[in-house]
Design a protein around this motif. Sequence first.
Motif, short mmCIF file in Angstrom:
data_model
loop_
_atom_site.label_atom_id
_atom_site.label_comp_id
_atom_site.label_asym_id
_atom_site.label_seq_id
_atom_site.Cartn_x
_atom_site.Cartn_y
_atom_site.Cartn_z
N GLU A 38 17.17 89.28 76.02
CA GLU A 38 18.58 89.18 76.40
C GLU A 38 19.33 90.47 76.03
OE1 GLU A 38 20.08 85.67 74.54
OE2 GLU A 38 19.03 84.33 75.92
N GLU A 39 19.00 91.07 74.88
CA GLU A 39 19.62 92.33 74.49
C GLU A 39 19.28 93.43 75.49
OE1 GLU A 39 18.57 93.44 70.49
OE2 GLU A 39 19.26 91.53 69.65
N VAL A 40 18.01 93.49 75.90
CA VAL A 40 17.59 94.51 76.85
C VAL A 40 18.30 94.32 78.19
CG1 VAL A 40 15.63 95.34 78.22
CG2 VAL A 40 15.36 94.96 75.77
N LEU A 41 18.38 93.08 78.65
CA LEU A 41 19.07 92.82 79.92
C LEU A 41 20.54 93.16 79.81
CD1 LEU A 41 17.39 89.46 81.02
CD2 LEU A 41 17.05 91.74 82.00
N GLY A 42 21.15 92.88 78.67
CA GLY A 42 22.55 93.23 78.46
C GLY A 42 22.76 94.73 78.50
N MET A 43 21.83 95.49 77.92
CA MET A 43 21.94 96.94 77.94
C MET A 43 21.81 97.48 79.36
SD MET A 43 19.84 98.04 74.53
CE MET A 43 19.86 99.76 74.97
N THR A 44 20.89 96.92 80.16
CA THR A 44 20.75 97.41 81.53
C THR A 44 21.99 97.10 82.34
OG1 THR A 44 19.57 95.39 82.21
CG2 THR A 44 18.23 97.26 81.51
N ARG A 45 22.65 95.99 82.07
CA ARG A 45 23.90 95.69 82.77
C ARG A 45 24.97 96.71 82.39
NH1 ARG A 45 23.26 90.27 80.78
NH2 ARG A 45 21.69 89.31 82.08
N GLU A 46 25.00 97.11 81.12
CA GLU A 46 25.96 98.13 80.68
C GLU A 46 25.68 99.45 81.39
OE1 GLU A 46 25.90 98.41 76.44
OE2 GLU A 46 26.44 96.31 76.17
N ILE A 50 28.12 101.75 83.88
CA ILE A 50 28.38 103.17 83.69
C ILE A 50 27.93 103.96 84.92
CG2 ILE A 50 27.71 105.19 82.33
CD1 ILE A 50 27.57 103.26 79.90
N ALA A 51 26.78 103.60 85.48
CA ALA A 51 26.28 104.30 86.68
C ALA A 51 27.24 104.10 87.85
CB ALA A 51 24.88 103.80 87.03
N SER A 56 31.33 106.29 91.52
CA SER A 56 32.66 106.32 92.13
C SER A 56 33.35 107.65 91.84
CB SER A 56 33.51 105.14 91.66
OG SER A 56 33.73 105.21 90.27
N PHE A 57 33.15 108.20 90.64
CA PHE A 57 33.70 109.51 90.30
C PHE A 57 33.10 110.58 91.20
CE2 PHE A 57 33.29 113.47 87.81
CZ PHE A 57 34.63 113.77 87.66
N HIS A 58 31.79 110.52 91.41
CA HIS A 58 31.10 111.48 92.27
C HIS A 58 31.64 111.40 93.71
CE1 HIS A 58 27.90 113.88 94.00
NE2 HIS A 58 27.64 112.91 94.84
N GLU A 59 31.80 110.19 94.22
CA GLU A 59 32.33 110.02 95.57
C GLU A 59 33.76 110.53 95.68
OE1 GLU A 59 31.73 105.90 96.35
OE2 GLU A 59 29.56 106.12 96.61
N LEU A 60 34.55 110.30 94.64
CA LEU A 60 35.93 110.80 94.63
C LEU A 60 35.94 112.32 94.67
CD1 LEU A 60 38.99 110.17 94.23
CD2 LEU A 60 38.55 110.45 91.79
N MET A 61 35.11 112.95 93.84
CA MET A 61 35.06 114.40 93.82
C MET A 61 34.50 114.95 95.13
SD MET A 61 36.54 115.03 91.10
CE MET A 61 36.41 116.78 91.09
#
Length: 104
Positions: A38-46, A50-51, A56-61
């Motif tokens: 569950e910790e590993v799955l939670g980290m991948t969701r985080e 972030i990705a 979205s920042f890349h597309e904006l730029m």
Amino acid sequence: MDDESSFFERERDRLTAEITTGFEELLSSSNNLNRKLEEVLGMTREYETIAALWQSFHELMRGHRDEDDNSGEADPHGLPGTGGHVLTASKSGSGGGGEQQHEA
């Protein structure tokens, strides 16, 4: 005959207790494994969050860069610090000061 049955019962009780202890350890280990998963799955969701933010920042730029390109400016593509920024060196024709001057 009572001695044999009492030995049998004692041995049965000992083995039953040993099996019960083994199952308790197995259950504890399984619970620990589930918590770690569950910790590993939670980290991948985080990381996905972030990705998505960076995407979205890349597309904006990229949109800003496309707007600059459409405005007729001939700026080099890429942003400083991203690895895509290109510095153009001026070509010196016949000696001179290093920069070409274009007459309008």
